[in-house]
Scaffold this motif. Structure first.
Motif, PDB file in Angstrom:
ATOM      1  N   ASP A 161       0.075  -1.589  10.743  1.00 14.38           N
ATOM      2  CA  ASP A 161       1.086  -2.282  11.175  1.00 14.38           C
ATOM      3  C   ASP A 161       1.896  -1.677  12.164  1.00 14.38           C
ATOM      4  OD1 ASP A 161       0.104  -4.478   9.384  1.00 14.38           O
ATOM      5  OD2 ASP A 161       1.762  -4.003   8.120  1.00 14.38           O
ATOM      6  N   ILE A 162       2.075  -0.404  11.907  1.00 12.80           N
ATOM      7  CA  ILE A 162       3.041   0.322  12.853  1.00 12.80           C
ATOM      8  C   ILE A 162       2.380   0.640  14.100  1.00 12.80           C
ATOM      9  CG2 ILE A 162       4.384   2.416  12.849  1.00 12.80           C
ATOM     10  CD1 ILE A 162       5.350   0.137  10.985  1.00 12.80           C
ATOM     11  N   VAL A 163       1.097   1.048  14.181  1.00 14.48           N
ATOM     12  CA  VAL A 163       0.230   1.185  15.191  1.00 14.48           C
ATOM     13  C   VAL A 163       0.285   0.177  16.052  1.00 14.48           C
ATOM     14  CG1 VAL A 163      -1.992   1.726  16.234  1.00 14.48           C
ATOM     15  CG2 VAL A 163      -1.094   3.132  14.059  1.00 14.48           C
ATOM     16  N   ALA A 164      -0.053  -1.268  15.581  1.00 20.70           N
ATOM     17  CA  ALA A 164       0.301  -2.366  16.329  1.00 20.70           C
ATOM     18  C   ALA A 164       1.496  -2.556  16.936  1.00 20.70           C
ATOM     19  CB  ALA A 164      -0.080  -3.475  15.190  1.00 20.70           C
ATOM     20  N   LEU A 165       2.540  -2.429  16.056  1.00 19.29           N
ATOM     21  CA  LEU A 165       3.888  -2.413  16.445  1.00 19.29           C
ATOM     22  C   LEU A 165       4.177  -1.617  17.789  1.00 19.29           C
ATOM     23  CD1 LEU A 165       7.047  -3.301  16.211  1.00 19.29           C
ATOM     24  CD2 LEU A 165       7.342  -1.282  14.739  1.00 19.29           C
ATOM     25  N   SER A 171       6.984   7.592   4.200  1.00 18.21           N
ATOM     26  CA  SER A 171       6.224   8.901   4.265  1.00 18.21           C
ATOM     27  C   SER A 171       4.682   8.647   4.566  1.00 18.21           C
ATOM     28  CB  SER A 171       6.580   9.949   3.150  1.00 18.21           C
ATOM     29  OG  SER A 171       7.823  10.129   3.434  1.00 18.21           O
ATOM     30  N   ARG A 172       4.198   8.010   3.430  1.00 18.94           N
ATOM     31  CA  ARG A 172       2.887   7.698   3.519  1.00 18.94           C
ATOM     32  C   ARG A 172       2.377   7.292   4.752  1.00 18.94           C
ATOM     33  NH1 ARG A 172       3.019   5.211  -0.937  1.00 18.94           N
ATOM     34  NH2 ARG A 172       2.546   6.953  -2.020  1.00 18.94           N
ATOM     35  N   THR A 173       2.963   6.248   5.320  1.00 18.49           N
ATOM     36  CA  THR A 173       2.500   5.460   6.436  1.00 18.49           C
ATOM     37  C   THR A 173       2.493   6.485   7.715  1.00 18.49           C
ATOM     38  OG1 THR A 173       3.404   3.311   5.642  1.00 18.49           O
ATOM     39  CG2 THR A 173       3.268   3.678   8.085  1.00 18.49           C
ATOM     40  N   ILE A 199      -0.109   8.903   7.535  1.00 19.04           N
ATOM     41  CA  ILE A 199      -1.448   8.606   7.757  1.00 19.04           C
ATOM     42  C   ILE A 199      -1.661   8.540   9.141  1.00 19.04           C
ATOM     43  CG2 ILE A 199      -2.899   6.230   8.031  1.00 19.04           C
ATOM     44  CD1 ILE A 199      -1.840   5.647   5.007  1.00 19.04           C
ATOM     45  N   ILE A 200      -0.555   7.865   9.940  1.00 17.32           N
ATOM     46  CA  ILE A 200      -0.499   7.873  11.649  1.00 17.32           C
ATOM     47  C   ILE A 200      -0.753   9.281  11.982  1.00 17.32           C
ATOM     48  CG2 ILE A 200       0.589   7.256  13.369  1.00 17.32           C
ATOM     49  CD1 ILE A 200       1.897   5.171  11.941  1.00 17.32           C
ATOM     50  N   ALA A 201       0.114  10.062  11.568  1.00 12.14           N
ATOM     51  CA  ALA A 201      -0.299  11.591  12.042  1.00 12.14           C
ATOM     52  C   ALA A 201      -1.611  12.089  11.632  1.00 12.14           C
ATOM     53  CB  ALA A 201       1.048  12.409  11.165  1.00 12.14           C
ATOM     54  N   ALA A 202      -1.952  11.905  10.756  1.00 10.80           N
ATOM     55  CA  ALA A 202      -3.325  12.615  10.112  1.00 10.80           C
ATOM     56  C   ALA A 202      -4.624  11.985  11.097  1.00 10.80           C
ATOM     57  CB  ALA A 202      -3.645  12.445   8.737  1.00 10.80           C
ATOM     58  N   LEU A 203      -4.554  10.636  11.108  1.00 12.31           N
ATOM     59  CA  LEU A 203      -5.676   9.836  11.587  1.00 12.31           C
ATOM     60  C   LEU A 203      -5.422   9.587  13.099  1.00 12.31           C
ATOM     61  CD1 LEU A 203      -6.837   7.312   9.136  1.00 12.31           C
ATOM     62  CD2 LEU A 203      -7.328   9.610   9.118  1.00 12.31           C
ATOM     63  N   TRP A 204      -4.391   9.401  13.680  1.00  9.60           N
ATOM     64  CA  TRP A 204      -4.252   8.961  15.329  1.00  9.60           C
ATOM     65  C   TRP A 204      -3.012  10.255  15.822  1.00  9.60           C
ATOM     66  CZ3 TRP A 204      -3.780   5.159  11.543  1.00  9.60           C
ATOM     67  CH2 TRP A 204      -5.218   4.329  11.355  1.00  9.60           C
TER      68      TRP A 204
END
Length: 333
Positions: free
Chosen positions: A120-124, A142-144, A147-152
């Motif tokens: 959702d945040i990547v789409a935002l 934090s979890r969100t 995840i973005i920091a780790a995968l993208w």
């Protein structure tokens, strides 16, 4: 934008969101009417119409601040103006199921697995044409952000993560903890039952008050502060999203196959290479022991750990100066 203006725009937006059946576009218009140009904004992103607060210069470096449960964007009422005053463009979105954020279709599964919220945040970011931002969050936020920091990592300039590395490993979650540690998670087991779902639906404000007091024992919030946040829980999807999130974590509810590949990558416990500051709150019952040592090896880039004395779970609202300073500092790593 100063704290008072930021608070006014949040109040206007959450008050609009509390009206049953009010569409997101009307909520945004109501906020505009009340506070002029400093209103809650909306953008279609992925499966959502995302409601978000924005402050600071439009051309400034971007910071995206992500709230947790049971909280909302008011957790950043005192953080956002501090960052805006230093030239940052600050985006504070309501997560799915909260405030003025709405699903575009009534047929969309009300899924709250970690991959869905992160995307959702990547789409935002895509919808707002933001290529890269400093990400900060606590709890679900934090979890969100993790995840973005780790995968993208190409989308994350730097990271501020309360409680460190919070990416969920459902296999690890099957293992019991010592009873005292399990005690702090009582509400997650409560939500695993139909009685818990009905209780959350019926006693929203009472539940939030109890949890706030137990996880932030020194935070002296008033009734107005509580009411401002609980207004965002009038979102018709709040209870379904909350219940699915916690049941999914305990492997009691299924996610969606389209997120399987992302969840497989997350199950491998990916490391985070972007510059990071982790914050642990001394009085947060969910803070792992060891002053950050339990997750230190999962951060491989420039890194600093800070412990906040006398602070509970809702770090940005209890210690806004320390949170804002972490954002500015990590951006300079």
């Amino acid at each position: 934008m100063d704290r008072r203006t930021f608070s006014k725009l949040l109040v206007a937006g959450t008050a609009a969101a509390a009206l049953p059946g009010l569409p997101a576009a009307s909520a945004s218009a109501g906020a505009l009417e009340h506070v002029g140009t400093d209103a809650l904004k909306h953008v279609k992103a992925g499966v959502l119409d995302v409601g978000y607060a924005e402050s600071g210069p439009p051309g400034g470096p971007v910071v995206i601040l992500l709230h947790g449960f049971p909280y909302d964007i008011h957790s950043y009422t005192d953080v956002a103006p501090r960052l805006a005053a230093q030239g940052y463009r600050v985006i504070v979105p309501y997560l799915r199921g909260h405030g003025t954020t709405r699903f575009l279709s009534s047929k969309t599964f009300r899924n709250a697995q970690q991959a869905a919220i992160a995307l959702d945040i990547v789409a935002l970011m895509d919808a707002l044409k933001i290529q890269k931002a400093v990400l900060g969050g606590f709890d679900w936020g934090s979890r969100t952000a993790d995840i973005i920091a780790a995968l993208w990592p190409e989308r994350c300039k730097a990271l501020v993560s309360v409680s460190g590395y919070l990416i969920t490993n459902r296999e690890a979650n099957r293992n019991p903890l010592p009873p005292q540690a399990e005690y702090a998670w009582w509400y997650q087991y409560y939500f695993a039952t139909e009685r818990g779902r009905l209780g959350l639906e019926k006693y929203r404000e009472e539940f939030v008050r109890l949890l706030w007091k137990s996880v932030s024992p020194t935070w002296k919030f008033d009734e107005a502060t509580l009411e401002r946040t609980t207004a965002s829980f009038a979102n018709p999807d709040w209870v379904p999203i909350v219940i699915h999130n916690y049941r999914w974590r305990l492997s009691l509810a299924k996610g969606e196959p389209r997120y399987d590949s992302v969840e497989k990558r997350l199950a491998a416990v990916p490391k985070i290479s972007v510059p990071t500051i982790t914050l642990d709150a001394e009085l947060d019952p969910f803070t792992p022991p060891g002053n950050g040592s339990s997750y230190r090896e999962r951060f491989t880039g420039a890194y600093e750990h800070r412990t906040l004395r006398g602070v509970g779970h809702n770090v940005p609202q209890e210690a806004p100066e320390a949170f804002a300073k972490a954002v500015v500092d990590v951006d300079g790593f």
